[in-house]
Design an enzyme around this catalytic site. Structure first.
Site, PDB file in Angstrom:
ATOM      1  N   ASN A  64      -3.684   4.843  -4.175  1.00 14.09           N
ATOM      2  CA  ASN A  64      -3.231   4.010  -3.071  1.00 14.09           C
ATOM      3  C   ASN A  64      -4.204   2.854  -2.982  1.00 14.09           C
ATOM      4  O   ASN A  64      -5.417   3.068  -2.880  1.00 14.09           O
ATOM      5  CB  ASN A  64      -3.209   4.881  -1.793  1.00 14.09           C
ATOM      6  CG  ASN A  64      -3.451   4.130  -0.501  1.00 14.09           C
ATOM      7  OD1 ASN A  64      -3.812   2.960  -0.476  1.00 14.09           O
ATOM      8  ND2 ASN A  64      -3.270   4.823   0.592  1.00 14.09           N
ATOM      9  N   ILE A  78       3.789   8.393  -2.196  1.00 14.09           N
ATOM     10  CA  ILE A  78       4.959   7.561  -1.926  1.00 14.09           C
ATOM     11  C   ILE A  78       4.524   6.117  -2.031  1.00 14.09           C
ATOM     12  O   ILE A  78       3.437   5.747  -1.619  1.00 14.09           O
ATOM     13  CB  ILE A  78       5.642   7.885  -0.581  1.00 14.09           C
ATOM     14  CG1 ILE A  78       4.652   7.977   0.555  1.00 14.09           C
ATOM     15  CG2 ILE A  78       6.446   9.168  -0.700  1.00 14.09           C
ATOM     16  CD1 ILE A  78       5.298   8.339   1.875  1.00 14.09           C
ATOM     17  N   MET A 107       0.847  -1.203   0.000  1.00  7.19           N
ATOM     18  CA  MET A 107       0.000   0.000   0.000  1.00  7.19           C
ATOM     19  C   MET A 107       0.881   1.252   0.000  1.00  7.19           C
ATOM     20  O   MET A 107       2.000   1.240   0.472  1.00  7.19           O
ATOM     21  CB  MET A 107      -0.900   0.005   1.240  1.00  7.19           C
ATOM     22  CG  MET A 107      -1.866  -1.140   1.281  1.00  7.19           C
ATOM     23  SD  MET A 107      -3.253  -0.915   0.161  1.00  7.19           S
ATOM     24  CE  MET A 107      -4.257   0.206   1.116  1.00  7.19           C
ATOM     25  N   CYS A 108       0.329   2.302  -0.479  1.00  4.62           N
ATOM     26  CA  CYS A 108       1.068   3.537  -0.669  1.00  4.62           C
ATOM     27  C   CYS A 108       0.443   4.628   0.199  1.00  4.62           C
ATOM     28  O   CYS A 108      -0.478   4.382   0.954  1.00  4.62           O
ATOM     29  CB  CYS A 108       1.022   3.948  -2.137  1.00  4.62           C
ATOM     30  SG  CYS A 108       1.421   2.581  -3.250  1.00  4.62           S
ATOM     31  N   GLN A 109       0.975   5.817   0.087  1.00  5.04           N
ATOM     32  CA  GLN A 109       0.375   6.943   0.785  1.00  5.04           C
ATOM     33  C   GLN A 109       0.169   8.088  -0.191  1.00  5.04           C
ATOM     34  O   GLN A 109       0.976   8.306  -1.099  1.00  5.04           O
ATOM     35  CB  GLN A 109       1.273   7.381   1.948  1.00  5.04           C
ATOM     36  CG  GLN A 109       1.401   6.318   3.027  1.00  5.04           C
ATOM     37  CD  GLN A 109       1.190   6.846   4.433  1.00  5.04           C
ATOM     38  OE1 GLN A 109       1.044   8.049   4.647  1.00  5.04           O
ATOM     39  NE2 GLN A 109       1.161   5.939   5.392  1.00  5.04           N
TER      40      GLN A 109
END
Lengths: 255, 255
Positions: free
Chosen positions: A108, A78, A1-3
């Site tokens: 995300n 990110i 997972m991303c932000q």
């Protein structure tokens, strides 16, 4: 997972404070170390930075932290790779042009089995589920409208499209064309609207505070949208699951 | 009029030496102070930097001078505005996606009365003659090929398209899709192919020398294309008027 991080303002504002905290999550306070990116609209123009190095170590991120680029629409991401290799073409945000405007998208989440055939004019350069979803959205927007739609019309179209993707997995995303910021949550997204009287804020990810009253005028309005709250002493409003919000001039539109 | 710089290599190479001299022309040794830009391919991915500040003063240009981004295909541009305002959306190089590849374009010159109707999927975001020409080229490429063509096929198509634009004015341009670098001259363009045995080079625009032998391996090949020679002690080959050259793996193809 991303932000994800998004900012929408009524006057060009620099994102250095929020980005300073956010970038720490790219490998230092959190494990999203598989690249990052940020896009700033300036009028119709766009500055777009991507890097496959962790945001906390990237010389390009260091430039962003120090060089106060002022913008009314910012999207940053990110990455913690779930699908697709760690390389530049898989770094968000992604950019396409449609109707003489740039469109910026970051995601995300993890979409399983969402690879619809792309029969239009938008094709992924990398191999992520995210860029595939973006290209499908752009294709459907191009079919739904003859030119740049109003913010309200585009919001209606996105309210139809987002659930069709979200049923395939987690689909938190941000989209901007330099007129507004659209944000959709499946799981984690929250936002804050800062306005007069401005207060002090303290970052959650770094020992840094700012007194916004010293850097703003009373008419300034700034909305910040992020995966998890960036500051410890402010009240962030969580998105409901399946909620799509649109931010214009630093305010969340009521519907 | 503007200035162009392109680099094409058989191994990822940094452009810091050439860019150090080139950036001086953005307001210091020459008067091209209306913005600048640079794009680096990394595999299919792209780093794209634009700034409407003069290249000699820009913090982003300072980053490029110091951070050795390695790439096989680089296109850079410094702008002296002839058509279009000084703003970010008018800074070259311009980028579009077609067939799942990014395409990068920069132009030096002035096209009079070249505003063909754009009936395809590419429209300018800014208001320059250059971006209009790029969108027209992309539209015509999309009509001429069903997918990414071979380098040879694309060269043939560009040989048909370039004269149609060049008859409207000065049309020095560079184009890359991450597979090759195409360069076309109406007036000023020259190139050099550096290969083993490598020598020392001295910049024309700054008191700086480099001994390429210390930074290369014997198999490296690097082609540099630029508006006017960057170094004082090397032999640069001028383009003929109307000539289109394609550079692959650091070499100019013979036709």
């Amino acid at each position: 997972m991303c932000q994800l991080l998004g900012m929408n303002c009524n006057t060009p504002t620099d994102v250095t404070f929020s980005f300073a905290g956010f970038a720490q999550r790219g490998g230092r306070t959190d494990h999203h170390a598989d690249g990052w990116g940020i896009a700033f609209f300036e009028d119709r123009g766009l500055r777009h930075f991507v890097d496959h190095q962790p945001a906390c170590e990237s010389p390009v991120a260091e430039l962003i932290r120090r060089y106060p680029i002022k913008s009314q629409h910012v999207i940053s991401h990110i990455r913690k790779a779930t699908q697709g290799q760690v390389n530049l073409q898989n770094c968000h945000p992604f950019v396409r042009e449609l109707w003489g405007r740039y469109w910026v998208f970051a995601h995300n989440g993890d979409l399983k089995d969402f690879r619809p055939r792309l029969h239009g004019n938008f094709h992924p350069v990398g191999d992520t589920d995210s860029e595939h979803a973006f290209c499908w959205i752009m294709q459907e927007l191009a079919k739904s409208h003859a030119g740049v739609p109003s913010i309200e019309e585009l919001t209606l179209t996105l309210r139809e499209l987002a659930p069709q993707i979200a049923r395939h997995g987690t689909f938190n995303f941000m989209l901007s064309n330099g007129q507004a910021l659209w944000a959709h949550a499946s799981t984690h997204l929250c936002y804050i609207e800062r306005k007069h009287p401005f207060n002090q804020a303290h970052l959650a990810d770094e020992d840094m505070s700012i007194d916004f009253a010293r850097h703003t005028t009373p008419t300034d309005r700034v909305a910040v949208v992020v995966t998890t709250p960036l500051t410890t002493n402010e009240t962030w409003t969580p998105f409901a699951s399946g909620e799509l919000k649109v931010f214009v001039d630093g305010c969340a539109l009521s519907r």
